[in-house]
Design a protein around this motif. Structure first.
Motif, PDB file in Angstrom:
ATOM      1  N   LYS A   1       0.831  -1.197   0.000  1.00 27.83           N
ATOM      2  CA  LYS A   1       0.000   0.000   0.000  1.00 27.83           C
ATOM      3  C   LYS A   1       0.868   1.250   0.000  1.00 27.83           C
ATOM      4  O   LYS A   1       1.832   1.345   0.744  1.00 27.83           O
ATOM      5  N   ALA A   2       0.478   2.212  -0.831  1.00 20.61           N
ATOM      6  CA  ALA A   2       1.133   3.519  -0.871  1.00 20.61           C
ATOM      7  C   ALA A   2       0.077   4.589  -0.629  1.00 20.61           C
ATOM      8  O   ALA A   2      -0.979   4.575  -1.254  1.00 20.61           O
ATOM      9  N   ALA A   3       0.377   5.508   0.286  1.00 17.96           N
ATOM     10  CA  ALA A   3      -0.512   6.636   0.534  1.00 17.96           C
ATOM     11  C   ALA A   3      -0.142   7.771  -0.406  1.00 17.96           C
ATOM     12  O   ALA A   3       1.032   8.032  -0.651  1.00 17.96           O
ATOM     13  N   VAL A   4      -1.158   8.436  -0.928  1.00 19.00           N
ATOM     14  CA  VAL A   4      -0.921   9.643  -1.720  1.00 19.00           C
ATOM     15  C   VAL A   4      -0.654  10.754  -0.714  1.00 19.00           C
ATOM     16  O   VAL A   4      -1.514  11.087   0.097  1.00 19.00           O
ATOM     17  N   THR A   5       0.575  11.302  -0.753  1.00 24.35           N
ATOM     18  CA  THR A   5       0.966  12.340   0.201  1.00 24.35           C
ATOM     19  C   THR A   5       0.795  13.748  -0.367  1.00 24.35           C
ATOM     20  O   THR A   5       0.593  14.689   0.383  1.00 24.35           O
ATOM     21  N   THR A   6       0.899  13.886  -1.661  1.00 24.38           N
ATOM     22  CA  THR A   6       0.646  15.154  -2.348  1.00 24.38           C
ATOM     23  C   THR A   6      -0.117  14.817  -3.621  1.00 24.38           C
ATOM     24  O   THR A   6       0.396  14.100  -4.476  1.00 24.38           O
ATOM     25  N   ALA A   7      -1.325  15.328  -3.709  1.00 28.18           N
ATOM     26  CA  ALA A   7      -2.196  14.992  -4.844  1.00 28.18           C
ATOM     27  C   ALA A   7      -2.295  16.148  -5.832  1.00 28.18           C
ATOM     28  O   ALA A   7      -2.020  17.299  -5.502  1.00 28.18           O
ATOM     29  N   ASP A   8      -2.697  15.781  -7.033  1.00 28.98           N
ATOM     30  CA  ASP A   8      -3.081  16.756  -8.061  1.00 28.98           C
ATOM     31  C   ASP A   8      -1.998  17.777  -8.405  1.00 28.98           C
ATOM     32  O   ASP A   8      -2.238  18.982  -8.427  1.00 28.98           O
ATOM     33  N   VAL A   9      -0.816  17.285  -8.698  1.00 30.46           N
ATOM     34  CA  VAL A   9       0.260  18.163  -9.144  1.00 30.46           C
ATOM     35  C   VAL A   9       0.153  18.223 -10.668  1.00 30.46           C
ATOM     36  O   VAL A   9       0.541  17.291 -11.370  1.00 30.46           O
ATOM     37  N   GLY A  10      -0.413  19.308 -11.164  1.00 30.66           N
ATOM     38  CA  GLY A  10      -0.677  19.443 -12.591  1.00 30.66           C
ATOM     39  C   GLY A  10       0.584  19.589 -13.418  1.00 30.66           C
ATOM     40  O   GLY A  10       1.529  20.262 -13.026  1.00 30.66           O
ATOM     41  N   GLN A  11       0.591  18.938 -14.570  1.00 31.80           N
ATOM     42  CA  GLN A  11       1.707  18.966 -15.510  1.00 31.80           C
ATOM     43  C   GLN A  11       1.134  19.289 -16.891  1.00 31.80           C
ATOM     44  O   GLN A  11      -0.051  19.119 -17.122  1.00 31.80           O
ATOM     45  N   SER A  12       1.980  19.673 -17.819  1.00 29.24           N
ATOM     46  CA  SER A  12       1.484  19.949 -19.166  1.00 29.24           C
ATOM     47  C   SER A  12       1.010  18.674 -19.855  1.00 29.24           C
ATOM     48  O   SER A  12       0.212  18.735 -20.781  1.00 29.24           O
ATOM     49  N   ASN A  13       1.486  17.528 -19.384  1.00 31.83           N
ATOM     50  CA  ASN A  13       1.129  16.256 -20.010  1.00 31.83           C
ATOM     51  C   ASN A  13       0.483  15.273 -19.026  1.00 31.83           C
ATOM     52  O   ASN A  13       0.596  14.071 -19.180  1.00 31.83           O
ATOM     53  N   GLY A  14      -0.200  15.805 -18.020  1.00 26.92           N
ATOM     54  CA  GLY A  14      -0.905  14.926 -17.099  1.00 26.92           C
ATOM     55  C   GLY A  14      -0.929  15.451 -15.681  1.00 26.92           C
ATOM     56  O   GLY A  14      -0.903  16.653 -15.442  1.00 26.92           O
TER      57      GLY A  14
END
Length: 187
Positions: free
Chosen positions: A162-175
């Motif tokens: 299991k991996a916890a999402v520690t920082t979500a929604d980091v926008g990139q130009s390609n995703g």
């Protein structure tokens, strides 16, 4: 005097609007590893600036995936931090970075990539709709399970890790990138 006060008030409003714009931009795209993440840059460009993703960047380079993750995508990347790689048994990362292990490294890295852009809100909604879990198919071809528990988004690999999402929604130009605290392992 009235015009001076009016100009001062106007300047204050403009300054406040600029501060709100900067704050909203920062809130929309969080800092990672002490570095600003820019939605106009690619996954590789942004990851290269983050001090806590240096192992991931080295692995992407060793696997020959720089061009792929710099491409148009879109991709959702679950990006393990340096601390996540440090949790692996001693010597694992050094072994994976050897040229003779490129295929195995590529398999592991592409297991962290899902086609399309999947925000944390979408992942959470899909998990709740699926009875608190949903499945994603990775670029590597195997499935990841996304769960919501204890107020966090969790990604579960094929081996039950299991991996916890520690920082979500980091926008990139390609995703989009979701920073995670554990390396995910395919079968």
């Amino acid at each position: 005097m009235y015009n001076s006060i009016r100009r001062l008030a106007m300047a204050s409003c403009i300054a406040a609007a600029c501060l709100v714009t900067v704050s909203v931009s920062a809130a929309e795209n969080p800092m990672v590893g002490g570095a600003a993440m820019y939605p106009t840059k690619t996954i590789v460009e942004n990851a290269s600036a983050a001090k806590n993703l240096t192992t991931l960047v080295a692995a992407v380079k060793a696997a020959g995936l720089v061009d792929t993750l710099s491409g148009t995508g879109p991709f959702t990347v679950f990006a393990p931090t340096n601390d996540a790689f440090a949790k692996l048994p001693k010597g694992t990362v050094d072994t994976l970075l050897m040229p003779e292990n490129k295929a195995k490294l590529t398999k592991i890295l592409t297991y962290h990539v899902v086609p399309g852009t999947h925000s944390a809100a979408e992942l959470t909604a899909a998990a709740r709709k699926g009875g608190m879990a949903s499945m994603l198919t990775t670029v590597q071809g195997e499935k990841l399970t996304v769960k919501v528990a204890d107020g966090k988004v969790w990604v579960v690999d094929a081996k039950g890790g299991k991996a916890a999402v520690t920082t979500a929604d980091v926008g990139q130009s390609n995703g989009v990138v979701h920073v995670i605290d554990t390396v995910l392992m395919p079968k």
